[in-house]
Design a protein around this motif. Structure first.
Motif, PDB file in Angstrom:
ATOM      1  N   ILE A 193       3.671  -0.562   1.405  1.00  0.00           N
ATOM      2  CA  ILE A 193       2.944  -0.312   2.642  1.00  0.00           C
ATOM      3  C   ILE A 193       3.996  -0.246   3.746  1.00  0.00           C
ATOM      4  N   LEU A 194       3.940   0.815   4.549  1.00  0.00           N
ATOM      5  CA  LEU A 194       4.851   0.964   5.673  1.00  0.00           C
ATOM      6  C   LEU A 194       4.058   0.846   6.968  1.00  0.00           C
ATOM      7  N   ARG A 195       4.498  -0.022   7.852  1.00  0.00           N
ATOM      8  CA  ARG A 195       3.928  -0.086   9.205  1.00  0.00           C
ATOM      9  C   ARG A 195       4.835   0.756  10.081  1.00  0.00           C
ATOM     10  N   LEU A 196       4.248   1.801  10.667  1.00  0.00           N
ATOM     11  CA  LEU A 196       5.018   2.731  11.476  1.00  0.00           C
ATOM     12  C   LEU A 196       5.058   2.298  12.937  1.00  0.00           C
ATOM     13  N   VAL A 212       9.959   3.291  11.109  1.00  0.00           N
ATOM     14  CA  VAL A 212       9.341   2.267  10.261  1.00  0.00           C
ATOM     15  C   VAL A 212       9.658   0.881  10.819  1.00  0.00           C
ATOM     16  N   LEU A 213       8.599   0.153  11.167  1.00  0.00           N
ATOM     17  CA  LEU A 213       8.778  -1.219  11.667  1.00  0.00           C
ATOM     18  C   LEU A 213       8.946  -2.212  10.536  1.00  0.00           C
ATOM     19  N   SER A 214       8.143  -2.044   9.479  1.00  0.00           N
ATOM     20  CA  SER A 214       8.228  -2.980   8.362  1.00  0.00           C
ATOM     21  C   SER A 214       7.797  -2.306   7.074  1.00  0.00           C
ATOM     22  N   GLU A 215       8.260  -2.892   5.993  1.00  0.00           N
ATOM     23  CA  GLU A 215       7.931  -2.441   4.645  1.00  0.00           C
ATOM     24  C   GLU A 215       7.371  -3.648   3.910  1.00  0.00           C
ATOM     25  N   MET A 216       6.158  -3.492   3.352  1.00  0.00           N
ATOM     26  CA  MET A 216       5.485  -4.628   2.705  1.00  0.00           C
ATOM     27  C   MET A 216       5.074  -4.272   1.286  1.00  0.00           C
ATOM     28  N   GLU A 217       5.084  -5.261   0.428  1.00  0.00           N
ATOM     29  CA  GLU A 217       4.633  -5.065  -0.947  1.00  0.00           C
ATOM     30  C   GLU A 217       3.135  -5.334  -1.010  1.00  0.00           C
ATOM     31  N   PRO A 218       2.347  -4.349  -1.460  1.00  0.00           N
ATOM     32  CA  PRO A 218       0.898  -4.569  -1.540  1.00  0.00           C
ATOM     33  C   PRO A 218       0.540  -5.499  -2.695  1.00  0.00           C
ATOM     34  N   SER A 219      -0.652  -6.072  -2.609  1.00  0.00           N
ATOM     35  CA  SER A 219      -1.137  -6.916  -3.706  1.00  0.00           C
ATOM     36  C   SER A 219      -1.301  -6.062  -4.958  1.00  0.00           C
ATOM     37  N   ASP A 220      -1.349  -6.716  -6.101  1.00  0.00           N
ATOM     38  CA  ASP A 220      -1.541  -5.991  -7.362  1.00  0.00           C
ATOM     39  C   ASP A 220      -2.848  -5.206  -7.350  1.00  0.00           C
ATOM     40  N   GLU A 221      -3.904  -5.803  -6.788  1.00  0.00           N
ATOM     41  CA  GLU A 221      -5.205  -5.139  -6.750  1.00  0.00           C
ATOM     42  C   GLU A 221      -5.165  -3.887  -5.875  1.00  0.00           C
ATOM     43  N   PHE A 222      -4.497  -3.989  -4.718  1.00  0.00           N
ATOM     44  CA  PHE A 222      -4.406  -2.839  -3.824  1.00  0.00           C
ATOM     45  C   PHE A 222      -3.516  -1.755  -4.427  1.00  0.00           C
ATOM     46  N   THR A 223      -2.451  -2.154  -5.108  1.00  0.00           N
ATOM     47  CA  THR A 223      -1.582  -1.195  -5.797  1.00  0.00           C
ATOM     48  C   THR A 223      -2.379  -0.414  -6.835  1.00  0.00           C
TER      49      THR A 223
END
Length: 127
Positions: A6-9, A70-81
């Motif tokens: 997930i990228l927060r722009l 890009v402000l931040s890069e986040m790893e999504p949950s397994d369910e969201f992935t």
């Protein structure tokens, strides 16, 4: 190597995509990006994914995003992935089906329509 992130722009948007960071300039290569939005209605929240790129107008659902956007890069949950992966898989299947239909001539389309009509009349069985 690509991974779902997930990228927060900088403009406040959140997108989920298969992301690769290029080491030479730090920019992000992104494929199958989808805008992530949480819709709050009647005291419930619903997750909404929508195309981020105008896929009807472009050849490839890929883009390079400059690192400073890009402000931040986040790893999504397994369910969201899994949810995202299933959505992308369905989109790719629909695109393949559309392309196959577009390549058919009139006789082939007629044959498919007749087969579907037969399936409808026989309760889903095609002989």
């Amino acid at each position: 190597m690509s991974q779902i992130q997930i990228l927060r722009l900088r403009n406040g948007e959140d997108i989920i995509a298969n992301v690769t960071q290029f080491s030479s300039n730090g920019n992000f290569g992104v494929s199958d990006p989808m805008h992530v939005h949480i819709d709050y209605k009647d005291k419930q929240s619903n997750l909404v994914l929508a195309h981020w790129l105008p896929v009807q107008l472009i050849k490839s659902n890929n883009v390079v995003i400059k690192q400073d956007e890009v402000l931040s890069e986040m790893e999504p949950s397994d369910e969201f992935t899994e949810y995202y992966s299933n959505a992308v898989e369905k989109i790719h299947g629909a695109i393949k089906a559309r392309n196959a239909v577009n390549e058919m001539d009139d006789n082939q389309v007629l044959e498919v329509m007749e087969a579907l009509n037969e399936m409808n009349q026989t309760g889903g069985l095609l002989h």
